[in-house]
Design a protein around this motif. Structure first.
Motif, PDB file in Angstrom:
ATOM      1  N   SER A   1       0.857  -1.185   0.000  1.00 24.71           N
ATOM      2  CA  SER A   1       0.000   0.000   0.000  1.00 24.71           C
ATOM      3  C   SER A   1       0.894   1.235   0.000  1.00 24.71           C
ATOM      4  CB  SER A   1      -0.909   0.021   1.231  1.00 24.71           C
ATOM      5  OG  SER A   1      -0.150   0.113   2.399  1.00 24.71           O
ATOM      6  N   VAL A   2       0.292   2.363  -0.285  1.00 24.60           N
ATOM      7  CA  VAL A   2       1.032   3.631  -0.259  1.00 24.60           C
ATOM      8  C   VAL A   2       1.389   3.932   1.196  1.00 24.60           C
ATOM      9  CG1 VAL A   2       0.890   6.102  -0.726  1.00 24.60           C
ATOM     10  CG2 VAL A   2      -0.170   4.476  -2.297  1.00 24.60           C
TER      11      VAL A   2
ATOM     12  N   ASN B   1       1.635   5.505   4.575  1.00 27.98           N
ATOM     13  CA  ASN B   1       0.916   6.569   5.268  1.00 27.98           C
ATOM     14  C   ASN B   1       1.051   6.293   6.761  1.00 27.98           C
ATOM     15  OD1 ASN B   1      -1.054   8.092   6.650  1.00 27.98           O
ATOM     16  ND2 ASN B   1      -2.300   8.254   4.814  1.00 27.98           N
TER      17      ASN B   1
END
Length: 198
Positions: free
Chosen positions: A165-166, A168
């Protein structure tokens, strides 16, 4: 009389309209999905390798060696419910321990571009002949946790955690903390086996 009622109604509506315009709405902060984590529970790592440790029961172990590298004893510990993977790589030490240590440090600090901070936590288990460092990489780094373990003579293991996932830091923080507990347990239960021939 009719005109007075209309004026009174218009005046009342104007007051209500102006009173309603004085309150400013506050935007709601971005919310994240609540994740239900399983209880931390472990089983022995039973793959062929020169090392052993306790493995989380909610993970799956896959072969981490790429066909083109043909490296032995490389494994991927997959967290299917968390969309994460812990890459474990192994190298035999051949008078190149300092180079391996420096490479591990460089790979961890390669994330300093996106990291807010990098904390190093030393690990020493003299009775098991296991020494290492945990790199806790804060911020939006692609790999938030990395580590290495060695016996300082023949064996060297490196681990790095990634999520599909990105990055964050706000949304991943609870997941990273959960997996970091597993990684610390891995390091604490890590032991060397008799060195097999490569």
């Amino acid at each position: 009389m009719k005109r007075e009622i209309v004026l009174l109604a218009m005046f009342t509506m104007a007051i209500i309209f102006m009173a309603g315009c004085k309150q400013h709405g506050t935007p709601k902060p971005r919310g994240y999905y609540r994740i239900a984590f399983p209880e931390h529970d472990y089983k022995p790592f039973n793959k062929k390798s020169p090392y052993t440790f306790d493995l989380p029961v909610y993970t799956e172990v896959g072969d981490g060696a790429q066909p083109q590298t043909r490296e032995k004893y490389w494994y991927n510990i997959n967290y299917p419910n968390l969309n994460g993977i812990l890459h474990i790589s192994y190298k035999a030490v051949d008078n190149n321990l300092n180079e391996m240590l420096e490479d591990s440090r460089k790979l961890a600090y390669k994330h300093s571009v996106k990291a807010d901070a990098i904390a190093e936590r030393l690990f020493i288990s003299a009775d098991k002949n296991v020494y290492g460092t945990l790199f806790d990489i804060k911020g939006d780094a692609a790999s938030p946790v990395q580590f290495y373990l060695t016996d300082s003579v023949r064996n060297f293991v490196r681990g790095s955690l990634y999520f599909n996932s990105v990055p964050n830091k706000d949304s991943l923080a609870p997941v990273i903390d959960f997996v970091k507990t597993d990684i610390v347990h891995l390091m604490e239960t890590f032991e060397w086996k008799e060195m097999p021939k490569l």
